[in-house]
Design a protein around this motif. Structure first.
Motif, PDB file in Angstrom:
ATOM      1  N   SER A 121       0.831  -1.197   0.000  1.00  0.00           N
ATOM      2  CA  SER A 121       0.000   0.000   0.000  1.00  0.00           C
ATOM      3  C   SER A 121       0.870   1.254   0.000  1.00  0.00           C
ATOM      4  O   SER A 121       2.029   1.231   0.414  1.00  0.00           O
ATOM      5  CB  SER A 121      -0.906   0.022   1.229  1.00  0.00           C
ATOM      6  OG  SER A 121      -0.130   0.185   2.399  1.00  0.00           O
ATOM      7  N   LEU A 122       0.261   2.341  -0.449  1.00  0.00           N
ATOM      8  CA  LEU A 122       0.935   3.633  -0.416  1.00  0.00           C
ATOM      9  C   LEU A 122       1.182   4.066   1.022  1.00  0.00           C
ATOM     10  O   LEU A 122       2.200   4.701   1.321  1.00  0.00           O
ATOM     11  CB  LEU A 122       0.098   4.682  -1.158  1.00  0.00           C
ATOM     12  CG  LEU A 122       0.659   6.095  -1.177  1.00  0.00           C
ATOM     13  CD1 LEU A 122       2.044   6.120  -1.841  1.00  0.00           C
ATOM     14  CD2 LEU A 122      -0.288   7.038  -1.891  1.00  0.00           C
ATOM     15  N   GLU A 123       0.300   3.702   1.924  1.00  0.00           N
ATOM     16  CA  GLU A 123       0.473   4.055   3.331  1.00  0.00           C
ATOM     17  C   GLU A 123       1.757   3.444   3.899  1.00  0.00           C
ATOM     18  O   GLU A 123       2.484   4.090   4.648  1.00  0.00           O
ATOM     19  CB  GLU A 123      -0.732   3.602   4.166  1.00  0.00           C
ATOM     20  CG  GLU A 123      -1.985   4.392   3.897  1.00  0.00           C
ATOM     21  CD  GLU A 123      -2.701   3.971   2.598  1.00  0.00           C
ATOM     22  OE1 GLU A 123      -2.470   2.841   2.108  1.00  0.00           O
ATOM     23  OE2 GLU A 123      -3.466   4.781   2.071  1.00  0.00           O
ATOM     24  N   ARG A 124       2.038   2.197   3.543  1.00  0.00           N
ATOM     25  CA  ARG A 124       3.259   1.539   4.039  1.00  0.00           C
ATOM     26  C   ARG A 124       4.502   2.202   3.459  1.00  0.00           C
ATOM     27  O   ARG A 124       5.480   2.429   4.164  1.00  0.00           O
ATOM     28  CB  ARG A 124       3.228   0.039   3.686  1.00  0.00           C
ATOM     29  CG  ARG A 124       4.451  -0.705   4.138  1.00  0.00           C
ATOM     30  CD  ARG A 124       4.571  -0.728   5.650  1.00  0.00           C
ATOM     31  NE  ARG A 124       5.726  -1.521   6.030  1.00  0.00           N
ATOM     32  CZ  ARG A 124       6.542  -1.209   7.023  1.00  0.00           C
ATOM     33  NH1 ARG A 124       6.313  -0.158   7.777  1.00  0.00           N
ATOM     34  NH2 ARG A 124       7.577  -1.960   7.295  1.00  0.00           N
ATOM     35  N   VAL A 125       4.467   2.534   2.180  1.00  0.00           N
ATOM     36  CA  VAL A 125       5.613   3.211   1.556  1.00  0.00           C
ATOM     37  C   VAL A 125       5.836   4.564   2.232  1.00  0.00           C
ATOM     38  O   VAL A 125       6.972   4.951   2.517  1.00  0.00           O
ATOM     39  CB  VAL A 125       5.379   3.395   0.039  1.00  0.00           C
ATOM     40  CG1 VAL A 125       6.469   4.239  -0.585  1.00  0.00           C
ATOM     41  CG2 VAL A 125       5.299   2.056  -0.659  1.00  0.00           C
ATOM     42  N   THR A 126       4.760   5.286   2.497  1.00  0.00           N
ATOM     43  CA  THR A 126       4.865   6.590   3.143  1.00  0.00           C
ATOM     44  C   THR A 126       5.444   6.463   4.549  1.00  0.00           C
ATOM     45  O   THR A 126       6.266   7.276   4.971  1.00  0.00           O
ATOM     46  CB  THR A 126       3.478   7.268   3.193  1.00  0.00           C
ATOM     47  OG1 THR A 126       2.965   7.339   1.861  1.00  0.00           O
ATOM     48  CG2 THR A 126       3.555   8.654   3.765  1.00  0.00           C
ATOM     49  N   GLU A 127       5.054   5.427   5.266  1.00  0.00           N
ATOM     50  CA  GLU A 127       5.599   5.175   6.606  1.00  0.00           C
ATOM     51  C   GLU A 127       7.105   4.936   6.542  1.00  0.00           C
ATOM     52  O   GLU A 127       7.867   5.491   7.341  1.00  0.00           O
ATOM     53  CB  GLU A 127       4.896   3.959   7.206  1.00  0.00           C
ATOM     54  CG  GLU A 127       5.429   3.519   8.547  1.00  0.00           C
ATOM     55  CD  GLU A 127       4.779   2.223   9.006  1.00  0.00           C
ATOM     56  OE1 GLU A 127       5.499   1.384   9.583  1.00  0.00           O
ATOM     57  OE2 GLU A 127       3.570   2.046   8.789  1.00  0.00           O
TER      58      GLU A 127
END
Length: 59
Positions: A22-28
């Motif tokens: 997910s994009l959320e994991r990459v952002t984290e």
């Protein structure tokens, strides 16, 4: 020891390729990378997130 780069003290190039669900994991992960310690006086560069499109075939 001989080096083809002489006494280069700068970063020549560097990047990470992350395969995340997910994009959320990459952002984290990008946020954690941005908080990594650096030597005093080192330039501050942003962490850039770019999608890699799957071509789905031979190049």
């Amino acid at each position: 020891m001989w080096s083809p780069y002489g006494e280069t003290q700068e970063l020549l190039a560097g990047f990470w390729v992350l395969d995340c669900e997910s994009l959320e994991r990459v952002t984290e992960i990008a946020a954690r990378i941005a908080r990594c310690p650096a030597p005093d006086g080192a330039p501050v560069h942003p962490v850039v997130i770019r999608p890699i499109l799957d071509g789905g075939g031979d190049v």
